[in-house]
Design a protein around this motif. Sequence first.
Motif, PDB file in Angstrom:
ATOM      1  N   ASN A  34      27.576   4.702 -37.202  1.00 57.35           N
ATOM      2  CA  ASN A  34      29.245   4.719 -37.222  1.00 57.35           C
ATOM      3  C   ASN A  34      29.627   6.180 -36.770  1.00 57.35           C
ATOM      4  O   ASN A  34      29.278   7.021 -37.167  1.00 57.35           O
ATOM      5  N   TYR A  93      41.240  10.686 -41.722  1.00 59.50           N
ATOM      6  CA  TYR A  93      40.596   9.809 -41.072  1.00 59.50           C
ATOM      7  C   TYR A  93      41.597   8.866 -40.549  1.00 59.50           C
ATOM      8  O   TYR A  93      42.438   8.260 -41.261  1.00 59.50           O
ATOM      9  N   ASN A 138      41.410   4.987 -38.406  1.00 56.34           N
ATOM     10  CA  ASN A 138      40.624   4.105 -37.828  1.00 56.34           C
ATOM     11  C   ASN A 138      41.002   4.029 -36.293  1.00 56.34           C
ATOM     12  O   ASN A 138      42.033   4.343 -36.062  1.00 56.34           O
ATOM     13  N   GLY A 155      43.136   5.772 -42.725  1.00 58.70           N
ATOM     14  CA  GLY A 155      41.939   5.187 -43.864  1.00 58.70           C
ATOM     15  C   GLY A 155      41.867   6.550 -44.716  1.00 58.70           C
ATOM     16  O   GLY A 155      41.568   7.500 -44.568  1.00 58.70           O
ATOM     17  N   CYS A 191      36.175   7.985 -45.723  1.00 59.69           N
ATOM     18  CA  CYS A 191      35.283   7.381 -44.881  1.00 59.69           C
ATOM     19  C   CYS A 191      34.064   8.145 -45.114  1.00 59.69           C
ATOM     20  O   CYS A 191      33.812   9.281 -44.644  1.00 59.69           O
ATOM     21  N   GLY A 192      32.834   7.312 -45.870  1.00 54.52           N
ATOM     22  CA  GLY A 192      31.964   7.884 -46.311  1.00 54.52           C
ATOM     23  C   GLY A 192      31.098   8.614 -45.034  1.00 54.52           C
ATOM     24  O   GLY A 192      30.517   9.676 -45.128  1.00 54.52           O
ATOM     25  N   ASN A 193      30.876   7.636 -43.986  1.00 55.87           N
ATOM     26  CA  ASN A 193      29.997   8.442 -42.721  1.00 55.87           C
ATOM     27  C   ASN A 193      30.875   9.397 -42.058  1.00 55.87           C
ATOM     28  O   ASN A 193      30.002  10.513 -41.849  1.00 55.87           O
ATOM     29  N   GLY A 194      32.008   9.094 -42.145  1.00 58.30           N
ATOM     30  CA  GLY A 194      32.721  10.099 -41.471  1.00 58.30           C
ATOM     31  C   GLY A 194      32.912  11.369 -42.130  1.00 58.30           C
ATOM     32  O   GLY A 194      32.779  12.514 -41.674  1.00 58.30           O
ATOM     33  N   ASN A 215      37.755  -3.871 -46.717  1.00 58.11           N
ATOM     34  CA  ASN A 215      36.493  -4.021 -45.898  1.00 58.11           C
ATOM     35  C   ASN A 215      35.367  -5.161 -46.375  1.00 58.11           C
ATOM     36  O   ASN A 215      35.181  -5.182 -47.675  1.00 58.11           O
ATOM     37  N   GLU A 217      34.718  -3.870 -40.721  1.00 52.83           N
ATOM     38  CA  GLU A 217      35.603  -2.785 -41.397  1.00 52.83           C
ATOM     39  C   GLU A 217      36.988  -3.060 -41.138  1.00 52.83           C
ATOM     40  O   GLU A 217      37.432  -3.388 -40.162  1.00 52.83           O
ATOM     41  N   ARG A 218      37.937  -2.909 -42.376  1.00 50.82           N
ATOM     42  CA  ARG A 218      39.024  -2.964 -42.067  1.00 50.82           C
ATOM     43  C   ARG A 218      39.666  -1.674 -41.255  1.00 50.82           C
ATOM     44  O   ARG A 218      39.270  -0.687 -41.372  1.00 50.82           O
ATOM     45  N   VAL A 268      39.148  -1.178 -38.258  1.00 51.53           N
ATOM     46  CA  VAL A 268      38.065  -0.927 -36.961  1.00 51.53           C
ATOM     47  C   VAL A 268      38.262  -2.476 -36.289  1.00 51.53           C
ATOM     48  O   VAL A 268      38.514  -2.597 -35.071  1.00 51.53           O
ATOM     49  N   CYS A 294      28.626   1.640 -42.820  1.00 48.75           N
ATOM     50  CA  CYS A 294      29.736   1.903 -43.582  1.00 48.75           C
ATOM     51  C   CYS A 294      29.466   2.580 -44.614  1.00 48.75           C
ATOM     52  O   CYS A 294      29.009   2.035 -45.804  1.00 48.75           O
ATOM     53  N   THR A 307      31.442   4.028 -47.480  1.00 47.49           N
ATOM     54  CA  THR A 307      32.089   3.698 -48.540  1.00 47.49           C
ATOM     55  C   THR A 307      31.388   2.179 -49.189  1.00 47.49           C
ATOM     56  O   THR A 307      31.427   2.132 -50.165  1.00 47.49           O
ATOM     57  N   GLY A 308      31.470   1.470 -47.917  1.00 52.36           N
ATOM     58  CA  GLY A 308      30.824   0.051 -48.102  1.00 52.36           C
ATOM     59  C   GLY A 308      29.485   0.084 -48.949  1.00 52.36           C
ATOM     60  O   GLY A 308      28.979  -0.410 -49.639  1.00 52.36           O
TER      61      GLY A 308
HETATM   62  N1  LIG Z   1      37.446   1.184 -42.264  1.00 52.09           N
HETATM   63  C1  LIG Z   1      37.731   1.904 -43.468  1.00 52.09           C
HETATM   64  C2  LIG Z   1      37.479   3.440 -43.486  1.00 52.09           C
HETATM   65  C3  LIG Z   1      36.314   3.940 -42.984  1.00 52.09           C
HETATM   66  C4  LIG Z   1      35.289   3.359 -43.825  1.00 52.09           C
HETATM   67  C5  LIG Z   1      33.835   3.632 -43.265  1.00 52.09           C
HETATM   68  N2  LIG Z   1      33.572   3.863 -41.770  1.00 52.09           N
HETATM   69  C6  LIG Z   1      32.760   4.422 -44.188  1.00 52.09           C
HETATM   70  O1  LIG Z   1      31.894   5.165 -43.666  1.00 52.09           O
HETATM   71  O2  LIG Z   1      33.354   4.610 -45.264  1.00 52.09           O
HETATM   72  C7  LIG Z   1      39.138   1.560 -44.094  1.00 52.09           C
HETATM   73  O3  LIG Z   1      40.022   1.870 -43.399  1.00 52.09           O
HETATM   74  O4  LIG Z   1      39.095   0.978 -44.916  1.00 52.09           O
END
Ligand SMILES: N[C@H](CCC[C@H](N)C(=O)O)C(=O)O
Length: 286
Positions: free
Chosen positions: A13, A64, A66, A72, A75-78, A183, A201-202, A204, A211, A213-214
Amino acid sequence: MGLKFARMHGCGNDFVVIDDRTGAWHARREALAREICDRRRGLGGDGLILIQPGRDGADFRMTYVNRTGMDGEMCGNGARCTVLRAAQLGLIRSAGLMATDAGPIRAAIDGSAITLQMTPPMDERPPLRLDIAGQPFDCYTIDTGVPHVVIFLDEEAALEALDVDGVGRILRHHAAFAPRGVNANFAARRGDGSFRMRTYERGVEMETLACGTGAVAVGLMAHRRFGSDAPVLIHPTGGGLLRIGFRVSAEGFSDVTLAGPAELIAEGDIADGWLANHGLISASAS
Ligand SMILES: N[C@H](CCC[C@H](N)C(=O)O)C(=O)O
């Protein structure tokens, strides 16, 4: 002169990370995200991250956006990439407090892994049965900083064969998840109790390689669906391993953590001419 950037990723990601402690790019973040995340005419990325000054005791803030320009909340990875970048910028040493739109996140760098104390999950709902493209799905929903739906498939082969973009897009826009959208995460349990997962991903508006948070949503819903105990190990498409920690009581989930890798790919300067050509600065400034 140019605009300094870092290209980073967490399990595939990927993001463009900008030190915006002056706040100069906050008002233009939507346009900057759309242009810089373009994988042909820009640097490419699933999202843009602005590192900004922290308030109320936070060492710094992550904003963050998207790649489509949609904010967003988290973003967990971010966030793991942001913590690593903050340490590289000297804002923290090996631990710190990061402000986000989802709430404050305490983070620690431990060798190659970064551990986030996630914000308390919200809006957990009992599984909702939805028929998508002629297939019945039990949709577990929870907000782990951003809204997620989790669908468990019986076999990993079915997960790998699934049309994640097609089914994910329908779920992302489904009336059941309006108005915020969601998502869409799809997961399958392995014999060792870990999970393979894929995500549409919402923001994206396509499948991403991971993801964060996913993954937290999958870990927590794995406890509901299979009684999985913490830590739940998650295998994203982009490689690496995500480790989800939590406590659970009659009141719900607490002490939720996300641990995983983050990597600096490259750093440099975005050319002023490019910024001007893409309407991000005035031509005279380039
Ligand atoms: N696309 C997500 C935000 C980034 C989530 C994902 N990249 C992560 O690592 O949590 C949203 O706007 O709902």
